[in-house]
Design a protein around this motif. Structure first.
Motif, PDB file in Angstrom:
ATOM      1  N   VAL A 171       0.839  -1.203   0.000  1.00  0.00           N
ATOM      2  CA  VAL A 171       0.000   0.000   0.000  1.00  0.00           C
ATOM      3  C   VAL A 171       0.871   1.250   0.000  1.00  0.00           C
ATOM      4  N   GLU A 172       1.913   1.250   0.835  1.00  0.00           N
ATOM      5  CA  GLU A 172       2.790   2.415   0.938  1.00  0.00           C
ATOM      6  C   GLU A 172       3.544   2.668  -0.368  1.00  0.00           C
ATOM      7  N   ALA A 173       3.794   1.613  -1.135  1.00  0.00           N
ATOM      8  CA  ALA A 173       4.582   1.747  -2.364  1.00  0.00           C
ATOM      9  C   ALA A 173       3.712   1.869  -3.607  1.00  0.00           C
ATOM     10  N   SER A 174       2.390   1.895  -3.444  1.00  0.00           N
ATOM     11  CA  SER A 174       1.494   1.840  -4.600  1.00  0.00           C
ATOM     12  C   SER A 174       1.537   3.089  -5.471  1.00  0.00           C
ATOM     13  N   THR A 175       2.160   4.155  -4.964  1.00  0.00           N
ATOM     14  CA  THR A 175       2.219   5.393  -5.744  1.00  0.00           C
ATOM     15  C   THR A 175       3.537   5.568  -6.487  1.00  0.00           C
ATOM     16  N   ASP A 176       4.472   4.643  -6.329  1.00  0.00           N
ATOM     17  CA  ASP A 176       5.733   4.766  -7.061  1.00  0.00           C
ATOM     18  C   ASP A 176       5.990   3.499  -7.856  1.00  0.00           C
ATOM     19  N   ASP A 177       7.182   3.398  -8.420  1.00  0.00           N
ATOM     20  CA  ASP A 177       7.470   2.282  -9.318  1.00  0.00           C
ATOM     21  C   ASP A 177       8.198   1.140  -8.644  1.00  0.00           C
ATOM     22  N   SER A 178       8.388   1.211  -7.327  1.00  0.00           N
ATOM     23  CA  SER A 178       9.226   0.213  -6.666  1.00  0.00           C
ATOM     24  C   SER A 178       8.600  -1.172  -6.633  1.00  0.00           C
ATOM     25  N   LEU A 179       7.258  -1.258  -6.795  1.00  0.00           N
ATOM     26  CA  LEU A 179       6.616  -2.566  -6.775  1.00  0.00           C
ATOM     27  C   LEU A 179       6.948  -3.392  -8.005  1.00  0.00           C
ATOM     28  N   TRP A 180       7.328  -2.738  -9.091  1.00  0.00           N
ATOM     29  CA  TRP A 180       7.669  -3.522 -10.279  1.00  0.00           C
ATOM     30  C   TRP A 180       9.122  -3.353 -10.719  1.00  0.00           C
ATOM     31  N   ARG A 181       9.770  -2.245 -10.270  1.00  0.00           N
ATOM     32  CA  ARG A 181      11.136  -1.983 -10.731  1.00  0.00           C
ATOM     33  C   ARG A 181      12.096  -3.087 -10.313  1.00  0.00           C
ATOM     34  N   HIS A 182      12.019  -3.525  -9.068  1.00  0.00           N
ATOM     35  CA  HIS A 182      12.934  -4.568  -8.608  1.00  0.00           C
ATOM     36  C   HIS A 182      12.617  -5.910  -9.259  1.00  0.00           C
ATOM     37  N   SER A 202      17.315  -8.472  -5.182  1.00  0.00           N
ATOM     38  CA  SER A 202      16.520  -9.001  -4.079  1.00  0.00           C
ATOM     39  C   SER A 202      16.772  -8.208  -2.799  1.00  0.00           C
ATOM     40  N   ASN A 203      18.038  -7.962  -2.503  1.00  0.00           N
ATOM     41  CA  ASN A 203      18.381  -7.230  -1.285  1.00  0.00           C
ATOM     42  C   ASN A 203      17.831  -5.807  -1.306  1.00  0.00           C
ATOM     43  N   GLU A 204      17.962  -5.149  -2.445  1.00  0.00           N
ATOM     44  CA  GLU A 204      17.471  -3.774  -2.553  1.00  0.00           C
ATOM     45  C   GLU A 204      15.955  -3.718  -2.373  1.00  0.00           C
ATOM     46  N   SER A 205      15.264  -4.671  -2.979  1.00  0.00           N
ATOM     47  CA  SER A 205      13.805  -4.720  -2.871  1.00  0.00           C
ATOM     48  C   SER A 205      13.363  -4.898  -1.425  1.00  0.00           C
ATOM     49  N   LEU A 206      13.961  -5.850  -0.730  1.00  0.00           N
ATOM     50  CA  LEU A 206      13.574  -6.132   0.654  1.00  0.00           C
ATOM     51  C   LEU A 206      13.961  -5.000   1.598  1.00  0.00           C
ATOM     52  N   GLU A 207      15.112  -4.398   1.363  1.00  0.00           N
ATOM     53  CA  GLU A 207      15.533  -3.290   2.216  1.00  0.00           C
ATOM     54  C   GLU A 207      14.605  -2.091   2.064  1.00  0.00           C
ATOM     55  N   GLU A 208      14.179  -1.812   0.826  1.00  0.00           N
ATOM     56  CA  GLU A 208      13.254  -0.706   0.603  1.00  0.00           C
ATOM     57  C   GLU A 208      11.893  -1.003   1.229  1.00  0.00           C
ATOM     58  N   ALA A 209      11.428  -2.250   1.095  1.00  0.00           N
ATOM     59  CA  ALA A 209      10.146  -2.624   1.685  1.00  0.00           C
ATOM     60  C   ALA A 209      10.199  -2.484   3.201  1.00  0.00           C
ATOM     61  N   ARG A 210      11.274  -2.945   3.804  1.00  0.00           N
ATOM     62  CA  ARG A 210      11.418  -2.833   5.255  1.00  0.00           C
ATOM     63  C   ARG A 210      11.411  -1.372   5.692  1.00  0.00           C
ATOM     64  N   ALA A 211      12.075  -0.516   4.944  1.00  0.00           N
ATOM     65  CA  ALA A 211      12.113   0.903   5.289  1.00  0.00           C
ATOM     66  C   ALA A 211      10.728   1.536   5.192  1.00  0.00           C
ATOM     67  N   ARG A 212       9.962   1.168   4.161  1.00  0.00           N
ATOM     68  CA  ARG A 212       8.609   1.709   4.016  1.00  0.00           C
ATOM     69  C   ARG A 212       7.718   1.295   5.186  1.00  0.00           C
ATOM     70  N   ILE A 213       7.790   0.015   5.541  1.00  0.00           N
ATOM     71  CA  ILE A 213       6.937  -0.487   6.624  1.00  0.00           C
ATOM     72  C   ILE A 213       7.376   0.106   7.958  1.00  0.00           C
ATOM     73  N   ARG A 214       8.667   0.249   8.137  1.00  0.00           N
ATOM     74  CA  ARG A 214       9.175   0.838   9.387  1.00  0.00           C
ATOM     75  C   ARG A 214       8.680   2.273   9.532  1.00  0.00           C
ATOM     76  N   ALA A 215       8.693   3.031   8.433  1.00  0.00           N
ATOM     77  CA  ALA A 215       8.200   4.406   8.473  1.00  0.00           C
ATOM     78  C   ALA A 215       6.713   4.436   8.792  1.00  0.00           C
ATOM     79  N   HIS A 216       5.965   3.489   8.243  1.00  0.00           N
ATOM     80  CA  HIS A 216       4.529   3.411   8.514  1.00  0.00           C
ATOM     81  C   HIS A 216       4.282   3.124   9.991  1.00  0.00           C
TER      82      HIS A 216
END
Length: 227
Positions: A171-182, A202-216
């Protein structure tokens, strides 16, 4: 007769568990939702016994937990668990991506390509649950190419455990391209049989996801403190 009764009860518990499991996986029952036995029994049209058994199974699998004065609830999101789960995912999924990309077959790459296109369509339509399902199917194809079924089953178990976190991240990433870029980077790595590139993506994708959820979670905690 007693054997038949127990079998029938078990089958009902299976059905109730499936209903509750799907509701949690889809986000229909979000983290923190109370699992009131009598209310659920009334909604699904069973007695309370199959519901008790279904909730017990959810607790055993880590999708529900007991809280004082509340009873069973869908497991709450926590920063500590987020860090532990994603640290583990980084270790396991990075290796699965590396091994998978290095050993993937042409038909598996084709399957990833087909799923990737469906994933892009779901993202454009804002279908969060469909996105997650397709993303997991995409990754599972790559990971199965590692030819390590124990590694794959461990990863899919973690996916179930952290589904609520994944929904938040999507949900947090639905406004950018990170859901498909990785995923695109992973697809390119698979086409090239480049294990190192797959590991990095893989590492970049998971690290970005973790950062988004942590911010939420931090924003959520600040809101709760201000109430």
């Amino acid at each position: 007769m007693s054997i038949s009764t127990r079998v029938e009860s078990t089958l009902l518990a299976d059905k109730v568990h499936a209903v509750l499991h799907d509701a949690i996986m889809s986000g229909e029952l979000p983290a923190g939702s109370r699992l009131r036995i009598r209310d659920i029994a009334e909604q699904v049209g069973t007695s309370v016994m199959p519901v008790r058994e279904a909730i017990r199974r959810l607790e055993e699998s880590g999708l529900a937990e007991r809280q004082p004065h509340k009873g069973a609830v869908v497991k709450e999101l926590s920063l500590a668990e987020l860090l532990h789960v994603y640290d583990t995912r980084l270790l396991l999924e990075g290796e699965a991506a590396r091994l998978g990309a290095a050993g993937i077959m042409a038909d598996e790459v084709e399957s990833m390509e087909e799923t990737y296109e469906k994933l892009r369509a779901a993202i454009k339509q804002g279908q969060i649950v469909e996105m997650l399902d397709l993303d997991e199917a995409f990754l599972a194809t790559l990971y199965r190419a590692s030819r390590n079924p124990v590694l794959v089953s461990t990863i899919t178990g973690l996916w179930r455990q952290c589904r609520a976190y994944k929904i938040v991240g999507a949900v947090e990433a639905s406004t950018d391209d990170s859901l498909w870029r990785h995923q695109h980077d992973l697809l390119v790595a698979a086409r090239d049989r480049d294990g190192a590139a797959a590991l990095a993506a893989s590492n970049e994708s998971l690290e970005e996801a973790r950062a988004r959820i942590r911010a939420h979670l931090a924003t959520q905690a600040q809101g709760a403190a201000g109430d």
